[in-house]
Write a protein that holds these residues in place. Structure first.
Motif, PDB file in Angstrom:
ATOM      1  N   GLY A 158       0.663  -0.940   0.008  1.00 55.96           N
ATOM      2  CA  GLY A 158       0.318   0.340   0.145  1.00 55.96           C
ATOM      3  C   GLY A 158       0.563   1.609  -0.126  1.00 55.96           C
ATOM      4  O   GLY A 158       0.885   2.471  -0.572  1.00 55.96           O
ATOM      5  N   ALA A 159       2.040   1.437   0.868  1.00 54.51           N
ATOM      6  CA  ALA A 159       2.600   2.314   0.820  1.00 54.51           C
ATOM      7  C   ALA A 159       3.642   2.562  -0.023  1.00 54.51           C
ATOM      8  O   ALA A 159       3.490   3.754  -1.104  1.00 54.51           O
ATOM      9  N   ARG A 160       3.833   1.529  -0.936  1.00 53.87           N
ATOM     10  CA  ARG A 160       4.987   1.894  -2.580  1.00 53.87           C
ATOM     11  C   ARG A 160       3.703   2.733  -3.625  1.00 53.87           C
ATOM     12  O   ARG A 160       4.401   3.363  -4.010  1.00 53.87           O
ATOM     13  N   ALA A 161       2.409   1.960  -3.556  1.00 52.76           N
ATOM     14  CA  ALA A 161       1.375   2.652  -3.968  1.00 52.76           C
ATOM     15  C   ALA A 161       0.951   4.075  -3.928  1.00 52.76           C
ATOM     16  O   ALA A 161       1.031   4.802  -4.626  1.00 52.76           O
ATOM     17  N   ASP A 162       1.193   4.289  -3.129  1.00 50.48           N
ATOM     18  CA  ASP A 162       0.546   5.508  -2.399  1.00 50.48           C
ATOM     19  C   ASP A 162       2.101   6.384  -3.020  1.00 50.48           C
ATOM     20  O   ASP A 162       2.032   7.643  -3.533  1.00 50.48           O
ATOM     21  N   PHE A 163       2.942   5.942  -2.640  1.00 53.79           N
ATOM     22  CA  PHE A 163       4.828   6.456  -3.465  1.00 53.79           C
ATOM     23  C   PHE A 163       5.171   6.184  -4.984  1.00 53.79           C
ATOM     24  O   PHE A 163       5.763   5.456  -4.597  1.00 53.79           O
ATOM     25  N   PRO A 164       4.734   5.791  -5.496  1.00 52.56           N
ATOM     26  CA  PRO A 164       4.797   4.858  -6.080  1.00 52.56           C
ATOM     27  C   PRO A 164       6.134   5.435  -7.711  1.00 52.56           C
ATOM     28  O   PRO A 164       6.932   4.083  -8.062  1.00 52.56           O
ATOM     29  N   ALA A 165       6.812   6.560  -6.834  1.00 53.43           N
ATOM     30  CA  ALA A 165       7.936   7.293  -8.237  1.00 53.43           C
ATOM     31  C   ALA A 165       8.944   7.629  -7.269  1.00 53.43           C
ATOM     32  O   ALA A 165      10.261   7.861  -7.401  1.00 53.43           O
ATOM     33  N   TYR A 166       9.174   7.139  -6.216  1.00 49.01           N
ATOM     34  CA  TYR A 166       9.880   7.052  -5.319  1.00 49.01           C
ATOM     35  C   TYR A 166      11.093   6.460  -5.281  1.00 49.01           C
ATOM     36  O   TYR A 166      12.520   7.363  -5.691  1.00 49.01           O
ATOM     37  N   VAL A 167      11.511   5.778  -6.001  1.00 47.25           N
ATOM     38  CA  VAL A 167      12.378   4.547  -6.246  1.00 47.25           C
ATOM     39  C   VAL A 167      13.306   5.918  -7.803  1.00 47.25           C
ATOM     40  O   VAL A 167      14.051   5.651  -8.063  1.00 47.25           O
ATOM     41  N   GLN A 168      12.464   5.328  -8.623  1.00 47.95           N
ATOM     42  CA  GLN A 168      12.568   6.427  -9.874  1.00 47.95           C
ATOM     43  C   GLN A 168      13.462   7.997  -9.341  1.00 47.95           C
ATOM     44  O   GLN A 168      14.482   8.449  -9.777  1.00 47.95           O
ATOM     45  N   ASP A 169      12.785   9.074  -8.223  1.00 45.79           N
ATOM     46  CA  ASP A 169      12.675  10.024  -7.577  1.00 45.79           C
ATOM     47  C   ASP A 169      14.589  10.077  -7.401  1.00 45.79           C
ATOM     48  O   ASP A 169      15.080  10.614  -7.455  1.00 45.79           O
TER      49      ASP A 169
END
Length: 175
Positions: A158-169
């Motif tokens: 759920g947290a990954r879905a809330d912040f889907p661009a974190y890794v790419q950013d």
């Protein structure tokens, strides 16, 4: 990345209690986590982020580092929700070998992840998010969590879905 305008470094009571808890790595079958009793300083955090990314222009103001795994990967609150308290900021992990990701949407959910026997490193680096429930950490979560108990897998995904661009950013910041 948006950050809060407040440089609050007051350590949340729930994380202070996590820091007072002994974590058993159990030769790879437990939680590989060494919580801190206070946040790293702003200077230490900036130095770490610059070193991790190889980018000397970055400022670590968006992070509050509160623990590490045995290899030196760091767990932090990512202050991306302006005006919200630190405990409502997402928990992220940036590993010593370059893995990174969102672990939980806030401290409350992070406590439930720990209660399920999953640490920040395990949440980011392993696909199997089925840990070994820890009654001490479950009791801690019951005292401090403001979110309902859910399986670690549900919280992390759920947290990954809330912040889907974190890794790419984060990868885009690397030099």
């Amino acid at each position: 990345m948006t950050t809060t305008t407040d440089d609050d470094r007051g350590f949340p009571p729930a994380l202070a209690e996590v820091a007072a808890t002994e974590f058993d790595h159990d030769e790879g079958n437990g939680i590989d986590f060494e919580p801190y009793a206070a946040f790293d300083s702003a200077e230490e955090t900036t130095d770490w982020l610059r070193s991790w990314t190889g980018n000397p222009d970055l400022d670590g103001g968006a992070y509050r580092v509160f623990g590490q795994d045995g290899t030196g990967g760091l767990a932090a609150l990512w202050c991306v929700r302006p005006g919200r308290p630190l405990v409502e900021q997402p928990v992220v992990f940036m590993g010593s070998e370059g893995a990174c990701g969102v672990v939980a949407g806030g401290v409350s959910d992070f406590l439930w992840v720990l209660a399920d026997g999953i640490g920040p490193m395990e949440a980011v680096e392993y696909d199997d998010l089925s840990g070994r429930a820890d009654p001490v950490l479950a009791s801690l979560a019951e005292r401090y969590a403001t979110t309902p108990r859910r399986p670690a897998r549900e919280i992390v995904l759920g947290a990954r879905a809330d912040f889907p661009a974190y890794v790419q950013d984060i990868e885009a910041l690397c030099r």
